[in-house]
Design an enzyme around this catalytic site. Structure first.
Site, PDB file in Angstrom:
ATOM      1  N   HIS A   1      49.720  58.948  86.346  1.00  0.00           N
ATOM      2  CA  HIS A   1      50.579  58.118  86.850  1.00  0.00           C
ATOM      3  C   HIS A   1      51.917  58.083  86.064  1.00  0.00           C
ATOM      4  CE1 HIS A   1      51.788  54.281  89.497  1.00  0.00           C
ATOM      5  NE2 HIS A   1      52.580  54.380  88.486  1.00  0.00           N
ATOM      6  N   GLU A   2      51.723  57.739  84.910  1.00  0.00           N
ATOM      7  CA  GLU A   2      52.965  57.662  83.923  1.00  0.00           C
ATOM      8  C   GLU A   2      53.661  58.881  83.741  1.00  0.00           C
ATOM      9  OE1 GLU A   2      53.883  54.573  83.979  1.00  0.00           O
ATOM     10  OE2 GLU A   2      52.110  53.794  84.461  1.00  0.00           O
TER      11      GLU A   2
ATOM     12  N   GLN B   1      61.495  53.907  84.267  1.00  0.00           N
ATOM     13  CA  GLN B   1      61.306  52.622  84.981  1.00  0.00           C
ATOM     14  C   GLN B   1      62.157  51.646  84.351  1.00  0.00           C
ATOM     15  OE1 GLN B   1      56.694  52.859  84.684  1.00  0.00           O
ATOM     16  NE2 GLN B   1      57.156  51.670  86.696  1.00  0.00           N
TER      17      GLN B   1
ATOM     18  N   GLY C   1      50.460  50.279  82.236  1.00  0.00           N
ATOM     19  CA  GLY C   1      51.453  51.419  81.788  1.00  0.00           C
ATOM     20  C   GLY C   1      52.807  51.252  82.191  1.00  0.00           C
TER      21      GLY C   1
ATOM     22  N   HIS D   1      55.885  59.752  86.477  1.00  0.00           N
ATOM     23  CA  HIS D   1      57.233  59.276  86.552  1.00  0.00           C
ATOM     24  C   HIS D   1      58.314  59.852  85.789  1.00  0.00           C
ATOM     25  CE1 HIS D   1      57.037  55.327  88.186  1.00  0.00           C
ATOM     26  NE2 HIS D   1      55.708  55.013  87.626  1.00  0.00           N
TER      27      HIS D   1
ATOM     28  N   CYS E   1      52.325  50.050  91.205  1.00  0.00           N
ATOM     29  CA  CYS E   1      53.173  50.510  90.410  1.00  0.00           C
ATOM     30  C   CYS E   1      54.280  49.270  90.085  1.00  0.00           C
ATOM     31  CB  CYS E   1      54.054  51.563  90.825  1.00  0.00           C
ATOM     32  SG  CYS E   1      55.420  52.421  89.792  1.00  0.00           S
ATOM     33  N   LEU E   2      54.568  48.963  89.018  1.00  0.00           N
ATOM     34  CA  LEU E   2      55.496  47.902  88.583  1.00  0.00           C
ATOM     35  C   LEU E   2      56.843  48.169  89.302  1.00  0.00           C
ATOM     36  CD1 LEU E   2      54.950  47.391  84.771  1.00  0.00           C
ATOM     37  CD2 LEU E   2      53.866  46.001  86.986  1.00  0.00           C
TER      38      LEU E   2
HETATM   39 ZN   LIG Z   1      54.389  53.558  88.363  1.00  0.00          ZN
END
Ligand SMILES: [Zn+2]
Length: 163
Positions: free
Chosen positions: A134-135, A50, A45, A138, A91-92
């Site tokens: 999670h997304e 991000q 995701g 963000h 998380c990226l």
């Molecule tokens: Zn993340």
């Protein structure tokens, strides 16, 4: 086009994102770029902040089958949050860090797809439920690190110093 993924500490990750007023060609391009970026980073995701955008857009593919099935959700709203699941998250934007987060098991997500059509996604648990929460977090400037219990936060802080 692959975009640069911002990492924790960048204040763009802490912005409350704005709703997308209209799904334009530019928005479609951004969503397509986000999908490319997500796959290149081997993520499940990715949220617009991000990659430095302040718009409410998420993309995801929980990889429940071998075939790629990317989904775009614009202006996502979560409802019917019920039950509890607990699992490891990363998380990226927080490379090398992970922790156990408690999330709702059942999630209903509504929003627009990349064509501007209203869509509804329901998840009864598993990766999709976690990814949606999670997304969407963000988009409100929240990282999974914020949701760790104090003991885990301490552990992550130590690990971060070692990185
Ligand atoms: Zn993340």
């Amino acid at each position: 086009m692959k975009l640069k993924i911002l990492t924790e500490g960048d204040e763009k990750l802490r912005v409350i994102c704005k709703p997308v007023p209209k799904v334009t060609a530019q928005i479609k391009k951004l969503a397509a770029d986000m999908i490319e970026t997500m796959y290149a980073a081997k993520g499940v995701g990715l949220a617009a902040p991000q990659v430095g955008s302040d718009l409410r857009i998420i993309v995801f593919d929980p990889r429940t089958s071998r075939r790629r099935k990317p989904q775009v959700l614009i202006n996502p709203v979560l409802s019917e949050l019920e039950g509890e699941i607990r699992g490891d998250e990363g998380c990226l934007s927080c490379p090398g860090l992970w922790g156990e987060v408690t999330r709702y098991a059942h999630v209903k997500a509504t929003g627009l797809n990349e064509k501007g059509e209203e869509v509804e996604i329901e998840s009864e648990g598993g990766v999709l439920s976690v990814v949606l929460q999670h997304e969407t977090d963000h988009l409100d400037g929240i990282l999974f690190l914020d949701r760790l219990d104090p003991a885990q936060q301490l552990r992550v802080m130590k690990e971060r110093e070692e990185l």
